[in-house]
Design a protein around this motif. Structure first.
Motif, PDB file in Angstrom:
ATOM      1  N   ASP A 346       0.825  -1.330  -0.273  1.00  0.00           N
ATOM      2  CA  ASP A 346       0.431   0.194  -0.068  1.00  0.00           C
ATOM      3  C   ASP A 346       1.208   1.745   0.042  1.00  0.00           C
ATOM      4  O   ASP A 346       1.662   1.292   0.312  1.00  0.00           O
ATOM      5  CB  ASP A 346      -0.981  -0.281   1.000  1.00  0.00           C
ATOM      6  CG  ASP A 346      -1.608   1.060   0.949  1.00  0.00           C
ATOM      7  OD1 ASP A 346      -2.543   1.255   0.384  1.00  0.00           O
ATOM      8  OD2 ASP A 346      -1.353   1.974   2.298  1.00  0.00           O
ATOM      9  N   PRO A 347       0.570   2.697  -0.743  1.00  0.00           N
ATOM     10  CA  PRO A 347       1.775   3.575  -0.430  1.00  0.00           C
ATOM     11  C   PRO A 347       1.523   4.277   0.892  1.00  0.00           C
ATOM     12  O   PRO A 347       2.463   4.714   0.823  1.00  0.00           O
ATOM     13  CB  PRO A 347       0.758   4.418  -1.920  1.00  0.00           C
ATOM     14  CG  PRO A 347      -0.476   3.496  -2.827  1.00  0.00           C
ATOM     15  CD  PRO A 347      -0.880   1.918  -2.316  1.00  0.00           C
ATOM     16  N   GLU A 348       0.614   4.045   1.102  1.00  0.00           N
ATOM     17  CA  GLU A 348       0.771   5.388   2.474  1.00  0.00           C
ATOM     18  C   GLU A 348       1.969   3.999   3.553  1.00  0.00           C
ATOM     19  O   GLU A 348       2.552   5.073   4.610  1.00  0.00           O
ATOM     20  CB  GLU A 348      -0.461   4.544   2.955  1.00  0.00           C
ATOM     21  CG  GLU A 348      -0.632   5.656   4.388  1.00  0.00           C
ATOM     22  CD  GLU A 348      -2.145   5.630   5.540  1.00  0.00           C
ATOM     23  OE1 GLU A 348      -2.353   6.625   6.461  1.00  0.00           O
ATOM     24  OE2 GLU A 348      -2.810   5.255   4.915  1.00  0.00           O
ATOM     25  N   ALA A 349       2.069   3.110   3.430  1.00  0.00           N
ATOM     26  CA  ALA A 349       2.052   2.054   3.985  1.00  0.00           C
ATOM     27  C   ALA A 349       4.183   2.482   3.543  1.00  0.00           C
ATOM     28  O   ALA A 349       4.947   1.920   4.403  1.00  0.00           O
ATOM     29  CB  ALA A 349       2.299   0.660   4.118  1.00  0.00           C
ATOM     30  N   ARG A 350       3.984   2.403   2.188  1.00  0.00           N
ATOM     31  CA  ARG A 350       5.775   2.162   1.560  1.00  0.00           C
ATOM     32  C   ARG A 350       5.781   4.011   2.136  1.00  0.00           C
ATOM     33  O   ARG A 350       7.290   3.823   2.735  1.00  0.00           O
ATOM     34  CB  ARG A 350       5.404   2.722  -0.059  1.00  0.00           C
ATOM     35  CG  ARG A 350       6.748   2.709  -0.363  1.00  0.00           C
ATOM     36  CD  ARG A 350       6.669   3.062  -1.654  1.00  0.00           C
ATOM     37  NE  ARG A 350       7.020   2.321  -2.632  1.00  0.00           N
ATOM     38  CZ  ARG A 350       5.823   1.496  -3.402  1.00  0.00           C
ATOM     39  NH1 ARG A 350       4.764   2.324  -3.214  1.00  0.00           N
ATOM     40  NH2 ARG A 350       5.830   0.582  -3.922  1.00  0.00           N
TER      41      ARG A 350
END
Length: 366
Positions: A346-350
């Motif tokens: 997920d981009p937020e997790a990255r």
């Protein structure tokens, strides 16, 4: 608002479900014939490492079961922590079935982190085999902790972990400790997990993990002698993307169970989402074998069928021992969803991981 825990599990399940629906009907593998040809299996690591040993173990069985029984040779292209060889494969490998790539978690991690050195797109490759592995986290018995339910007793105590590096496979335990809320100081510079174990035995490290084979060989004797206590394994992913107990350690809780034992509720949040992404890439689907972009469906199917037959080969089953352990190898259509889970984040997790590494360990990836 949905629980991040549910979102994390749901995201894994959604990827798996979508992959299952997206699988195309393959062409007949019998139409493919590699007689008299040589397959180069690219390994972006030096000889003698885990990925090299894994590929050399599989190579003769793959050769036996591919149509035409071609010669399968290993081509080591080390450098850049496996980025160099993978970049070269993505740029140069022809989609004719004669070039195969085998990577590891240390190849997937830079991709997931958005490392600017990466010139490969994992989604472009066609997975034909995915091999999992496992690991167990343990602490000194002298702490007086008998299992993960008692970890709160040492939550404020500084623990020391001997690490190979913040963006190595040691990122998985780093994130696990962060999610658990443990106070861990990471000492970098280890050249292998064996160094970490020796530091633990000398009392210089107070929390450690070892991969399955190393744990069984070197740490179980410490546990039996009353010197170490296992806290959790990382676990494995089932076909629906749920974390299950490691088959090598059925009596040890997996990470999610350990978290709930410690905190009384399941883990959630963006840090946990990040942990799940890197756990999947580093352990649950650590070593994929892939064909290059544009490979014809009938060739992809021939490889998937060959690996399925290789894994079922009685000779391989008799010899798998420490190379594959007790883990189920993902073959056939099962490779696709597991591979997608292990190469997605997920981009937020990255962004959270990148910020965490920058702020806590001075790691920049731009």
């Amino acid at each position: 608002m949905k629980s991040p825990m549910r979102l994390a599990r749901g995201a894994v399940a959604a990827v798996i479900a979508a992959a299952g629906l997206a699988l195309a009907t393959p062409g007949p593998a019998a139409a493919v014939d590699f007689s008299g040809k040589t397959v180069e299996w690219w390994i972006p690591f030096s000889e003698g490492g885990g990925s090299d040993v894994w590929a050399r173990f599989f190579a003769p069985y793959l050769a036996r079961h591919l149509p035409g029984q071609p010669n399968v040779i290993i081509r080591n292209v080390p450098g850049g922590g496996s980025i160099t060889g993978t970049n070269e494969f993505a740029a140069r490998a022809r989609p004719d079935g004669l070039s195969l790539l085998g990577t590891s978690g240390s190849t997937q991690f830079p991709y997931l982190l958005g490392d600017t050195r990466v010139r490969y797109e994992m989604a472009d490759f066609e997975p034909v085999l995915v091999s999992p592995t496992g690991g167990v986290v343990y602490i000194p018995a002298s702490f007086g902790i008998t299992d993960a339910s008692e970890l709160g007793q040492i939550a404020d105590r500084e623990l020391v972990y001997a690490s190979q590096g913040a963006t190595s496979l040691d990122l998985v335990p780093m994130l696990a400790f962060e999610v658990l809320g443990l106070n861990v100081r990471h000492v970098f510079g280890m050249t292998g997990r064996g160094d970490g174990r020796l530091a633990f035995e000398r009392g210089e490290a107070t929390i450690d993990y070892q991969t399955s084979s190393a744990y069984l060989t070197n740490v179980v004797p410490l546990v039996e002698a009353g010197d170490a206590v296992p806290l959790f394994s990382y676990g494995v992913l089932d076909a629906e993307g749920n974390v299950q107990r490691d088959p090598s350690f059925p009596d040890i809780p997996h990470f999610l169970e350990a978290y709930e034992m410690m905190h009384g509720e399941p883990p959630s949040g963006v840090a946990f989402d990040a942990y799940m992404a890197f756990f999947s890439a580093g352990f649950a689907a650590q070593k994929p074998a892939m064909l290059p972009r544009g490979t014809a469906p009938e060739i992809v199917e021939a490889y998937r069928q060959a690996f399925a037959e290789a894994v079922a080969d009685p000779a391989l089953q008799a010899a798998k021992g420490e190379v594959l352990g007790e883990y189920d190898q993902a073959v056939g259509e099962d490779t696709v969803p597991l591979y997608q889970v292990a190469t997605s984040i997920d981009p937020e997790a990255r962004e959270w991981v990148r910020g965490y590494l920058r702020d806590n360990h001075r790691v920049t990836l731009d």
